[in-house]
Design a protein around this motif. Structure first.
Motif, short mmCIF file in Angstrom:
data_model
loop_
_atom_site.label_atom_id
_atom_site.label_comp_id
_atom_site.label_asym_id
_atom_site.label_seq_id
_atom_site.Cartn_x
_atom_site.Cartn_y
_atom_site.Cartn_z
N UNK A 19 0.82 -1.21 0.00
CA UNK A 19 0.00 0.00 0.00
C UNK A 19 0.85 1.26 0.00
N UNK A 20 1.96 1.24 0.71
CA UNK A 20 2.84 2.41 0.73
C UNK A 20 3.34 2.73 -0.67
N UNK A 21 3.84 1.72 -1.35
CA UNK A 21 4.35 1.92 -2.71
C UNK A 21 3.23 2.39 -3.65
N UNK A 22 2.08 1.76 -3.55
CA UNK A 22 0.94 2.11 -4.40
C UNK A 22 0.50 3.55 -4.17
N UNK A 23 0.32 3.93 -2.91
CA UNK A 23 -0.19 5.27 -2.60
C UNK A 23 0.83 6.36 -2.90
N UNK A 24 2.12 6.08 -2.68
CA UNK A 24 3.15 7.04 -3.06
C UNK A 24 3.11 7.29 -4.56
N UNK A 25 2.88 6.24 -5.33
CA UNK A 25 2.77 6.37 -6.78
C UNK A 25 1.58 7.21 -7.20
N UNK A 26 0.55 7.26 -6.36
CA UNK A 26 -0.64 8.06 -6.64
C UNK A 26 -0.52 9.50 -6.12
N UNK A 27 0.63 9.82 -5.49
CA UNK A 27 0.87 11.18 -5.02
C UNK A 27 0.48 11.45 -3.58
N UNK A 28 0.17 10.41 -2.82
CA UNK A 28 -0.18 10.59 -1.41
C UNK A 28 1.05 10.89 -0.57
N UNK A 29 0.84 11.55 0.56
CA UNK A 29 1.83 11.60 1.62
C UNK A 29 1.54 10.37 2.48
N UNK A 30 2.53 9.53 2.69
CA UNK A 30 2.31 8.28 3.42
C UNK A 30 3.05 8.31 4.75
#
Length: 68
Positions: A19-30
């Motif tokens: 999820x970290x990798x996926x959300x970082x790819x979507x531009x989220x701050x994780x």
């Protein structure tokens, strides 16, 4: 522009690291939590060290003082 923030508890685990990798790819701050007892098992998230928009914090959901 407003930043979207995600909190991942147990980021060291298989699902958490995915999820970290996926959300970082979507531009989220994780923001991810790591138990101090799991400090030796950080291989899955080694790529997050120093990566922009990723923040790791030591916390244990079963310890209220660590959550402060």
């Amino acid at each position: 522009m407003m930043r979207i923030i995600a909190l991942i508890t147990g980021i060291i685990g298989q699902d958490g690291s995915f999820w970290a990798e996926f959300l970082l790819g979507k531009g989220y701050d994780v923001y991810g939590t790591i138990c101090r007892s799991s400090i030796d098992y950080r291989e899955r998230i080694a790529y997050l060290e120093g990566k922009p928009n990723s923040y790791l914090h030591y916390a244990d959901l079963t310890d209220s003082m660590s959550m402060l």
